[in-house]
Structures are given as structure tokens and as C-alpha cells.
Design a protein around this motif. Structure first.
Motif, mmCIF file in Angstrom:
data_model
loop_
_atom_site.group_PDB
_atom_site.id
_atom_site.type_symbol
_atom_site.label_atom_id
_atom_site.label_comp_id
_atom_site.label_asym_id
_atom_site.label_seq_id
_atom_site.Cartn_x
_atom_site.Cartn_y
_atom_site.Cartn_z
ATOM 1 N N GLU A 34 0.830 -1.206 0.000
ATOM 2 C CA GLU A 34 0.000 0.000 0.000
ATOM 3 C C GLU A 34 0.871 1.265 0.000
ATOM 4 O OE1 GLU A 34 -3.431 2.221 2.702
ATOM 5 O OE2 GLU A 34 -2.613 0.299 3.362
ATOM 6 N N GLN A 35 1.924 1.260 0.801
ATOM 7 C CA GLN A 35 2.812 2.428 0.856
ATOM 8 C C GLN A 35 3.541 2.648 -0.476
ATOM 9 O OE1 GLN A 35 5.039 1.091 4.254
ATOM 10 N NE2 GLN A 35 3.924 2.438 5.666
ATOM 11 N N ILE A 36 3.998 1.568 -1.095
ATOM 12 C CA ILE A 36 4.659 1.675 -2.408
ATOM 13 C C ILE A 36 3.676 2.246 -3.427
ATOM 14 C CG2 ILE A 36 5.480 0.301 -4.373
ATOM 15 C CD1 ILE A 36 7.668 0.611 -2.481
ATOM 16 N N ASN A 37 2.447 1.745 -3.418
ATOM 17 C CA ASN A 37 1.441 2.247 -4.363
ATOM 18 C C ASN A 37 1.117 3.718 -4.103
ATOM 19 O OD1 ASN A 37 1.275 -0.173 -5.745
ATOM 20 N ND2 ASN A 37 -0.402 -0.944 -4.478
ATOM 21 N N ASN A 38 1.040 4.113 -2.846
ATOM 22 C CA ASN A 38 0.802 5.524 -2.523
ATOM 23 C C ASN A 38 1.965 6.395 -2.996
ATOM 24 O OD1 ASN A 38 -1.668 4.998 -1.326
ATOM 25 N ND2 ASN A 38 -0.815 4.847 0.729
ATOM 26 N N PHE A 39 3.184 5.890 -2.831
ATOM 27 C CA PHE A 39 4.358 6.633 -3.285
ATOM 28 C C PHE A 39 4.344 6.764 -4.815
ATOM 29 C CE2 PHE A 39 8.994 6.946 -4.262
ATOM 30 C CZ PHE A 39 9.189 8.187 -3.691
ATOM 31 N N ARG A 40 4.006 5.684 -5.495
ATOM 32 C CA ARG A 40 3.913 5.728 -6.965
ATOM 33 C C ARG A 40 2.859 6.735 -7.419
ATOM 34 N NH1 ARG A 40 4.633 -0.442 -7.537
ATOM 35 N NH2 ARG A 40 6.778 -0.550 -8.212
ATOM 36 N N ARG A 41 1.724 6.753 -6.723
ATOM 37 C CA ARG A 41 0.658 7.714 -7.065
ATOM 38 C C ARG A 41 1.138 9.151 -6.898
ATOM 39 N NH1 ARG A 41 -2.694 4.946 -3.724
ATOM 40 N NH2 ARG A 41 -3.330 3.122 -4.848
ATOM 41 N N LEU A 42 1.833 9.413 -5.797
ATOM 42 C CA LEU A 42 2.356 10.753 -5.550
ATOM 43 C C LEU A 42 3.374 11.132 -6.631
ATOM 44 C CD1 LEU A 42 2.459 13.241 -3.717
ATOM 45 C CD2 LEU A 42 4.208 12.076 -2.367
ATOM 46 N N LYS A 95 11.493 16.775 -3.921
ATOM 47 C CA LYS A 95 10.311 17.323 -3.252
ATOM 48 C C LYS A 95 9.283 16.229 -2.973
ATOM 49 C CE LYS A 95 10.848 22.013 -4.953
ATOM 50 N NZ LYS A 95 10.299 23.089 -5.787
ATOM 51 N N VAL A 96 9.149 15.281 -3.899
ATOM 52 C CA VAL A 96 8.217 14.160 -3.698
ATOM 53 C C VAL A 96 8.676 13.312 -2.513
ATOM 54 C CG1 VAL A 96 7.363 12.008 -4.716
ATOM 55 C CG2 VAL A 96 7.427 14.085 -6.088
ATOM 56 N N ILE A 97 9.959 13.004 -2.452
ATOM 57 C CA ILE A 97 10.503 12.203 -1.338
ATOM 58 C C ILE A 97 10.263 12.932 -0.022
ATOM 59 C CG2 ILE A 97 12.626 11.331 -0.287
ATOM 60 C CD1 ILE A 97 13.653 10.827 -3.180
ATOM 61 N N THR A 98 10.566 14.233 0.002
ATOM 62 C CA THR A 98 10.401 15.021 1.227
ATOM 63 C C THR A 98 8.943 15.044 1.664
ATOM 64 O OG1 THR A 98 12.285 16.394 0.604
ATOM 65 C CG2 THR A 98 10.795 17.286 2.264
ATOM 66 N N GLU A 124 22.047 12.674 2.903
ATOM 67 C CA GLU A 124 22.332 14.024 3.395
ATOM 68 C C GLU A 124 22.212 15.076 2.292
ATOM 69 O OE1 GLU A 124 26.122 12.044 2.161
ATOM 70 O OE2 GLU A 124 24.530 11.476 3.533
ATOM 71 N N ASN A 125 22.158 14.673 1.030
ATOM 72 C CA ASN A 125 22.033 15.609 -0.096
ATOM 73 C C ASN A 125 20.582 15.951 -0.440
ATOM 74 O OD1 ASN A 125 24.842 15.980 -0.922
ATOM 75 N ND2 ASN A 125 24.770 13.789 -1.317
ATOM 76 N N LEU A 126 19.620 15.333 0.230
ATOM 77 C CA LEU A 126 18.213 15.547 -0.129
ATOM 78 C C LEU A 126 17.797 17.007 0.011
ATOM 79 C CD1 LEU A 126 15.633 14.207 -1.129
ATOM 80 C CD2 LEU A 126 14.988 13.870 1.262
ATOM 81 N N LYS A 127 18.195 17.651 1.091
ATOM 82 C CA LYS A 127 17.811 19.051 1.288
ATOM 83 C C LYS A 127 18.398 19.934 0.180
ATOM 84 C CE LYS A 127 17.563 22.802 4.541
ATOM 85 N NZ LYS A 127 18.289 23.588 5.462
ATOM 86 N N THR A 128 19.651 19.700 -0.163
ATOM 87 C CA THR A 128 20.292 20.452 -1.247
ATOM 88 C C THR A 128 19.546 20.242 -2.552
ATOM 89 O OG1 THR A 128 22.444 20.175 -0.187
ATOM 90 C CG2 THR A 128 22.451 20.763 -2.516
ATOM 91 N N LEU A 129 19.172 19.010 -2.844
ATOM 92 C CA LEU A 129 18.459 18.697 -4.076
ATOM 93 C C LEU A 129 17.071 19.340 -4.095
ATOM 94 C CD1 LEU A 129 19.536 14.977 -4.392
ATOM 95 C CD2 LEU A 129 20.161 16.828 -5.942
ATOM 96 N N THR A 130 16.429 19.405 -2.937
ATOM 97 C CA THR A 130 15.106 20.037 -2.852
ATOM 98 C C THR A 130 15.194 21.522 -3.167
ATOM 99 O OG1 THR A 130 14.486 18.451 -1.144
ATOM 100 C CG2 THR A 130 13.114 20.389 -1.336
#
Length: 177
Positions: A34-42, A95-98, A124-130
């Protein structure tokens, strides 16, 4: 899975890497279906594609890419790996991951990313990428910076608060008579 099936997946994945200027590799281990499917939808709603692949298939597809050495990413290829592809905007997957993490306590974890062939390894690079700006955002900022001095000069000339502005207004009035 047969060799032919693996070869076909590697070909498709290699084409996806070649067609998409930006991709992120995530660790989504521990997700329920369910979580994977919700992530795919997002991801779909945000205009990016998320797929899960075997690490060896990702590695072989990346090895086929010309012009960029993706070997530093190979260390990140362990465990459960999903790839997010983005054609247009490099920061959309971040942004989707965040956004999804707000619901699921730090998951998915960013393993690595490639933005226009620049490599980012580690969560640790996620914030920079966002915070990266898209090409269109940067162009808009440059245009507004270039327009700003011209607007200031025009508004100063049109206001009657200084001698030059008063002269311009007087000339305008004379021209209309």
C-alpha cells in the motif's frame, strides 16, 4: 527471470536513463504494498515515474551510458532500490521524497541522484536537491534582475520628483499641445 527477460529490462532501463536528464535512486525497504502504491501515485501526480529494479540491472544499464561515469553510484546499489525518473525538473523527485517522508518517518531514503550528470550520493544531499532551482526558475530570476535597473530608471524619469523627471513631464505636456 530468464537472460532474455533481463536483457530486455536492461535495454529498457538503459533507454530510460538516456532519455531522462534526472534520476534518483531510493531505498524503500520496509514499505508495504500500500505504501509503495501511494508513493507511486504521488510520483505520478508530480510528473515523475517510480519503478523498482534489481540492483544488478540498474548497474548494467548505467554502465551502458555514454559520456558520464556512474561508477561512484554503484556503492549505493544495495538492498531494495527504486528509481525515480524526471525529464524536466531536477528537484521534483526530491520534493516528492520530502513530502512522502512527512507521512512515513524518514522513508524512502535517498541513496543517490544524478542531475544533469552531476552525482549526489547519500541521503544528506536531499535538502540540497530540494532547494535546487529549475532551469526556468533561474532564467526568470535573471530576467527580473536585468529588468529591475531599467524599471528603476524609467520610474525615476517619469516621476516629477527630480529635475530630470520634471523636464520629461514638461516635454511630454509640450508634445501633446
Amino acid at each position: 527471470m530468464t537472460r532474455e527477460e533481463k536483457a530486455q529490462i536492461i535495454d529498457e532501463l538503459s533507454a530510460k536513463f538516456a532519455d531522462n536528464a534526472h534520476f534518483y535512486i531510493t531505498d524503500a525497504s520496509g514499505f508495504t504494498v500500500e505504501q509503495i502504491n501511494n508513493f507511486r501515485r504521488l510520483c505520478y501526480k508530480s510528473g515523475v515515474e517510480y519503478r523498482v529494479y534489481k540492483n544488478t540491472l540498474i548497474r548494467k544499464a548505467l554502465e551502458r551510458q555514454e559520456g558520464t561515469d556512474y561508477s561512484p553510484l554503484f556503492k549505493a546499489l544495495s538492498g531494495f532500490s527504486g528509481v525515480i525518473f524526471s525529464k524536466e525538473v531536477g528537484n521534483t523527485p526530491a520534493k516528492v521524497i520530502t513530502e512522502f517522508r512527512k507521512k512515513l518517518e524518514g522513508r524512502p531514503v535517498l541513496k543517490a541522484a544524478s542531475i544533469e550528470s552531476a552525482l549526489f550520493i547519500g541521503d544528506e544531499n536531499l535538502k540540497t536537491l530540494t532547494e535546487l532551482k529549475s532551469k526556468n526558475e533561474l532564467i526568470g530570476e535573471v530576467i527580473s534582475l536585468l529588468q529591475s535597473p531599467a524599471k528603476n530608471v524609467v520610474s525615476a524619469l517619469l516621476s516629477g520628483k527630480n529635475k530630470l523627471g520634471g523636464l520629461v513631464k514638461a516635454l511630454e505636456e509640450r508634445g501633446t499641445k
